[in-house]
Write an enzyme that holds these catalytic residues in place. Structure first.
Site, PDB file in Angstrom:
ATOM      1  CE  LYS A  61     -51.169 -48.651  44.719  1.00 47.64           C
ATOM      2  NZ  LYS A  61     -52.471 -47.985  44.897  1.00 47.64           N
ATOM      3  CD  GLN A 105     -54.867 -47.182  47.685  1.00 46.55           C
ATOM      4  OE1 GLN A 105     -53.752 -46.997  47.212  1.00 46.55           O
ATOM      5  NE2 GLN A 105     -55.706 -48.086  47.200  1.00 46.55           N
ATOM      6  CG  ASP A 128     -53.971 -43.549  40.501  1.00 46.72           C
ATOM      7  OD1 ASP A 128     -53.385 -44.515  39.970  1.00 46.72           O
ATOM      8  OD2 ASP A 128     -54.841 -43.700  41.378  1.00 46.72           O
TER       9      ASP A 128
END
Length: 295
Positions: A61, A105, A128
């Site tokens: 990323k 994450q 996200d």
């Protein structure tokens, strides 16, 4: 005899190629924003613990952020980080005017309440799309960021001109990260949606009805060609490690399903690249909303 297909077959959806187009679009948007505001979109990634796969994903990323002209900062916390310490970091990032998007994450160490950490992320920075409030906005049909993997699937289907309205869609899997938001996004596009899961009876009877079949249950090669309606669009969102197999294995048995499907995604190279592309797109959108003069 089954028709063996490779990733170059006409009915294989190429997530890598589509993601490259989207990333080029994001780069153009980031450059325009920088020219207009002198601000560069900035993604903050929170990595807790020392899981090698998570470190690899975060590095990917970071690399993609650089590729599209955006900034990325990784905040690394040790595996013994407390709940309070993790949530405090999120709150500081929420308050940081230089940070446009926040990514936690997955997975976090088991002693932590992952959803509580996600719920600390500001809706304006939840790129996200996984906080309870952000998912509630999706359920209510209100504007907000959508979870990257299901959003990437919708985007891929759009780019292949798949018709949603009136289609019968079956989602196999009910996770908060993928299955539930996937079903809601399909419903938002006027598909008729059925959610199946590990306790669904006569699963094959359900999947054979699907015009659009999304496999997201985390069971290697659960869906076979015999479970696919001829001509259906099959999306494999599974990534499973199988001993003796060189690469990740999806939730769909590719060879048999590809011989029946009208369109199908491979693993790897299908859904995965789209997920990262949507993270970049969401981060750029967050920056535009926060930094544009009209915002």
């Amino acid at each position: 005899m089954e028709r063996q297909l490779d990733d170059n077959a006409q009915n294989v959806m190429d997530g890598r190629s589509v993601s490259r187009v989207i990333l080029a679009e994001v780069r153009e948007r980031a450059e325009r924003l920088k020219a207009a505001t002198a601000g560069t979109p900035h993604l903050a990634a929170v990595l807790i613990g020392d899981d090698p796969a998570s470190a690899t994903y975060v590095a990917m990323k970071e690399k993609t952020c650089r590729r599209v002209g955006m900034r990325s900062t990784v905040h690394r916390l040790p595996a013994n980080t407390s709940q309070a310490e993790a949530e405090d970091l999120i709150r500081r990032l929420n308050a940081d005017d230089d940070t446009d998007g926040i990514l936690v994450q997955h997975p976090v160490p088991r002693h932590l309440d992952e959803q509580a950490i996600l719920d600390c992320v500001s809706v304006q920075k939840d790129v996200d799309g996984l906080s309870t409030l952000t998912m509630g906005l999706l359920a209510a049909g209100r504007p907000g960021f959508r979870a990257c993997t299901p959003l990437g699937i919708i985007e891929l289907l759009d780019r292949y001109h798949v018709t949603f309205e009136g289609a019968e869609a079956v989602v196999v899997g009910r996770s908060n990260i993928l299955g539930k938001p996937m079903a809601l996004l399909l419903l938002e596009r006027h598909a008729t949606v059925t959610i199946c899961h590990s306790r669904t009876r006569a699963l094959a009877d359900m999947t054979r009805r699907a015009d659009i079949l999304v496999a997201a249950v985390g069971r290697p090669e659960l869906i076979t060609g015999a479970m696919v309606k001829p001509g259906a669009v099959v999306i494999d969102a599974g990534y499973n490690k199988v001993p003796g197999r060189a690469s990740d294995v999806g939730d769909v048995e590719f060879a048999s399903a590809a011989a029946v499907a009208g369109l199908i995604t491979p693993v790897p190279g299908g859904v995965g690249p789209m997920t990262i592309a949507m993270l970049m797109q969401n981060t750029c959108t967050a920056a535009e909303q926060r930094r544009s003069p009209a915002s």
